[in-house]
Design a protein around this motif. Structure first.
Motif, PDB file in Angstrom:
ATOM      1  N   LYS A   1      79.495 107.113  78.405  1.00  0.00           N
ATOM      2  CA  LYS A   1      78.330 107.772  77.827  1.00  0.00           C
ATOM      3  C   LYS A   1      77.643 108.550  78.939  1.00  0.00           C
ATOM      4  N   GLN A   2      77.314 109.796  78.659  1.00  0.00           N
ATOM      5  CA  GLN A   2      76.593 110.611  79.634  1.00  0.00           C
ATOM      6  C   GLN A   2      75.318 111.135  79.000  1.00  0.00           C
ATOM      7  N   SER A   3      74.197 110.628  79.511  1.00  0.00           N
ATOM      8  CA  SER A   3      72.887 111.090  79.058  1.00  0.00           C
ATOM      9  C   SER A   3      72.299 111.991  80.124  1.00  0.00           C
ATOM     10  N   ALA A   4      71.338 112.780  79.717  1.00  0.00           N
ATOM     11  CA  ALA A   4      70.703 113.701  80.657  1.00  0.00           C
ATOM     12  C   ALA A   4      70.082 112.921  81.813  1.00  0.00           C
ATOM     13  N   LYS A   5      70.311 113.395  83.005  1.00  0.00           N
ATOM     14  CA  LYS A   5      69.706 112.852  84.219  1.00  0.00           C
ATOM     15  C   LYS A   5      70.147 111.431  84.546  1.00  0.00           C
ATOM     16  N   LYS A   6      71.212 110.970  83.918  1.00  0.00           N
ATOM     17  CA  LYS A   6      71.718 109.630  84.214  1.00  0.00           C
ATOM     18  C   LYS A   6      73.163 109.707  84.673  1.00  0.00           C
ATOM     19  N   PRO A   7      73.598 108.726  85.451  1.00  0.00           N
ATOM     20  CA  PRO A   7      75.014 108.715  85.830  1.00  0.00           C
ATOM     21  C   PRO A   7      75.886 108.439  84.613  1.00  0.00           C
ATOM     22  N   LEU A   8      77.139 108.785  84.745  1.00  0.00           N
ATOM     23  CA  LEU A   8      78.099 108.392  83.738  1.00  0.00           C
ATOM     24  C   LEU A   8      78.074 106.871  83.578  1.00  0.00           C
TER      25      LEU A   8
ATOM     26  N   TYR B   1      79.571 111.767  74.709  1.00  0.00           N
ATOM     27  CA  TYR B   1      80.498 110.653  74.819  1.00  0.00           C
ATOM     28  C   TYR B   1      81.849 111.189  75.289  1.00  0.00           C
ATOM     29  N   LEU B   2      82.243 110.679  76.430  1.00  0.00           N
ATOM     30  CA  LEU B   2      83.457 111.166  77.071  1.00  0.00           C
ATOM     31  C   LEU B   2      84.541 110.104  77.028  1.00  0.00           C
ATOM     32  N   CYS B   3      85.722 110.565  76.716  1.00  0.00           N
ATOM     33  CA  CYS B   3      86.905 109.724  76.785  1.00  0.00           C
ATOM     34  C   CYS B   3      87.685 110.129  78.036  1.00  0.00           C
ATOM     35  N   ALA B   4      88.318 109.168  78.652  1.00  0.00           N
ATOM     36  CA  ALA B   4      89.150 109.467  79.824  1.00  0.00           C
ATOM     37  C   ALA B   4      90.392 108.591  79.777  1.00  0.00           C
ATOM     38  N   SER B   5      91.406 109.004  80.498  1.00  0.00           N
ATOM     39  CA  SER B   5      92.599 108.172  80.619  1.00  0.00           C
ATOM     40  C   SER B   5      93.089 108.196  82.054  1.00  0.00           C
ATOM     41  N   SER B   6      93.832 107.159  82.409  1.00  0.00           N
ATOM     42  CA  SER B   6      94.486 107.103  83.718  1.00  0.00           C
ATOM     43  C   SER B   6      95.794 106.348  83.543  1.00  0.00           C
ATOM     44  N   GLN B   7      96.597 106.421  84.584  1.00  0.00           N
ATOM     45  CA  GLN B   7      97.909 105.787  84.475  1.00  0.00           C
ATOM     46  C   GLN B   7      97.763 104.302  84.132  1.00  0.00           C
ATOM     47  N   ASP B   8      96.916 103.626  84.899  1.00  0.00           N
ATOM     48  CA  ASP B   8      96.754 102.178  84.732  1.00  0.00           C
ATOM     49  C   ASP B   8      95.453 101.811  85.404  1.00  0.00           C
ATOM     50  N   SER B   9      94.531 101.172  84.695  1.00  0.00           N
ATOM     51  CA  SER B   9      93.216 100.888  85.276  1.00  0.00           C
ATOM     52  C   SER B   9      93.291  99.851  86.384  1.00  0.00           C
ATOM     53  N   GLY B  10      94.403  99.103  86.466  1.00  0.00           N
ATOM     54  CA  GLY B  10      94.497  98.059  87.474  1.00  0.00           C
ATOM     55  C   GLY B  10      95.233  98.470  88.720  1.00  0.00           C
ATOM     56  N   LEU B  11      95.677  99.723  88.784  1.00  0.00           N
ATOM     57  CA  LEU B  11      96.452 100.160  89.935  1.00  0.00           C
ATOM     58  C   LEU B  11      95.557 100.817  90.971  1.00  0.00           C
ATOM     59  N   ALA B  12      95.834 100.549  92.209  1.00  0.00           N
ATOM     60  CA  ALA B  12      95.180 101.276  93.292  1.00  0.00           C
ATOM     61  C   ALA B  12      96.044 102.470  93.657  1.00  0.00           C
ATOM     62  N   GLY B  13      95.441 103.432  94.259  1.00  0.00           N
ATOM     63  CA  GLY B  13      96.212 104.626  94.604  1.00  0.00           C
ATOM     64  C   GLY B  13      95.922 105.743  93.640  1.00  0.00           C
ATOM     65  N   ALA B  14      96.028 106.936  94.108  1.00  0.00           N
ATOM     66  CA  ALA B  14      95.634 108.101  93.320  1.00  0.00           C
ATOM     67  C   ALA B  14      96.391 108.175  92.009  1.00  0.00           C
ATOM     68  N   ARG B  15      97.645 107.830  92.031  1.00  0.00           N
ATOM     69  CA  ARG B  15      98.447 107.987  90.829  1.00  0.00           C
ATOM     70  C   ARG B  15      97.896 107.130  89.703  1.00  0.00           C
ATOM     71  N   GLY B  16      97.469 105.927  90.059  1.00  0.00           N
ATOM     72  CA  GLY B  16      96.976 105.031  89.019  1.00  0.00           C
ATOM     73  C   GLY B  16      95.520 105.230  88.677  1.00  0.00           C
ATOM     74  N   GLU B  17      94.767 105.732  89.668  1.00  0.00           N
ATOM     75  CA  GLU B  17      93.324 105.702  89.511  1.00  0.00           C
ATOM     76  C   GLU B  17      92.724 106.972  88.949  1.00  0.00           C
ATOM     77  N   THR B  18      93.383 108.096  89.182  1.00  0.00           N
ATOM     78  CA  THR B  18      92.765 109.354  88.798  1.00  0.00           C
ATOM     79  C   THR B  18      92.546 109.398  87.300  1.00  0.00           C
ATOM     80  N   GLN B  19      91.300 109.665  86.936  1.00  0.00           N
ATOM     81  CA  GLN B  19      90.954 109.725  85.528  1.00  0.00           C
ATOM     82  C   GLN B  19      90.907 111.175  85.064  1.00  0.00           C
ATOM     83  N   TYR B  20      91.415 111.400  83.891  1.00  0.00           N
ATOM     84  CA  TYR B  20      91.390 112.719  83.272  1.00  0.00           C
ATOM     85  C   TYR B  20      90.486 112.620  82.048  1.00  0.00           C
TER      86      TYR B  20
END
Lengths: 113, 118
Positions: B36-43, B89-108
């Motif tokens: 959720k993204q509201s005005a003047k608040k962090p994601l 309201y934003l949806c995002a996906s990543s390879q795997d939420s439990g993986l470390a490393g750019a490949r797993g962590e980068t959210q689109y």
């Protein structure tokens, strides 16, 4: 509670200058650091990520990480009006086994011609 | 356009309505998120699903109900919302939420649904 702090701005720089955006974080266990750019009315898009202390360069963008001081910064060289956007810092750690990122409020950047 | 789509892009609803937001990712990822993204608040992270299992519920009120039938689709069911729930309201996906490393962590991120509750 993990916190990520950013100056909300706006940061105003002239075209061609270097824009410097800063982010501090509270969780010493943080391991992954991300910069997202968000244009008004649009969704965030990843610009850079960094894991190791030091600098990481990608084109006009340089991310700088200092884990001892718990800050990460983003430098934008040769700033263009098209760089005007809000820049979000995101930090991920392993506290409690969670790999979920914590986002800052974002810094608004204005590049004026 | 990203590999994450959201519908509808805009939604106006009354406090007694029931509506659903839909998110679909075409990236072959296994983790999906609602923010959720509201005005003047962090994601604000709301929910995380990893391999269709909910792994995070960030103290979200029960008037928001997520559903993840498979790794490519994520829904957010809305009912009896309040005006303060108006946000992007934003949806995002990543390879795997439990993986470390750019490949797993980068959210689109998807383009978001702009919600207005009257």
């Amino acid at each position: 509670q993990k916190e990520v702090e950013q100056n909300s701005g706006p940061l105003s720089v002239p075209e061609g200058a270097i824009a410097s955006l800063n982010c501090t974080y509270s969780d010493r266990g943080s391991q992954s650091f991300f910069w997202y750019r968000q244009y008004s009315g649009k969704s965030p898009e990843l610009i850079m990520f960094i894991y190791s202390n030091g600098d990481k360069e990608d084109g006009r963008f340089t991310a700088q990480l200092n884990k001892a001081s718990q800050y990460v910064s983003l430098l934008i060289r040769d700033s263009q009006p098209s760089d005007s956007a809000t820049y979000l810092c995101a930090v991920k750690g392993t506290s409690g086994g969670s790999y979920i990122p914590t986002f800052g409020r974002g810094t608004s950047l204005i590049v004026h011609p | 356009e990203t590999g994450v789509t959201q519908t509808p892009r805009h939604l106006v609803m009354g406090m007694t309505n029931k509506k659903s937001l839909k998110c679909e990712q075409h990236l072959g990822h296994n983790a999906m998120y609602w923010y959720k993204q509201s005005a003047k608040k962090p994601l604000e992270l709301m929910f995380v699903y990893n391999f269709k299992e909910q792994t995070e519920n960030n103290s979200v009120p029960s008037r928001f109900s997520p559903e993840c039938p498979n790794s490519s689709h994520l829904f957010l069911h809305l009912h009896t919302l309040q005006p303060e729930d108006s946000a992007l309201y934003l949806c995002a996906s990543s390879q795997d939420s439990g993986l470390a490393g750019a490949r797993g962590e980068t959210q689109y991120f998807g383009p978001g649904t702009r919600l207005l509750v009257l």
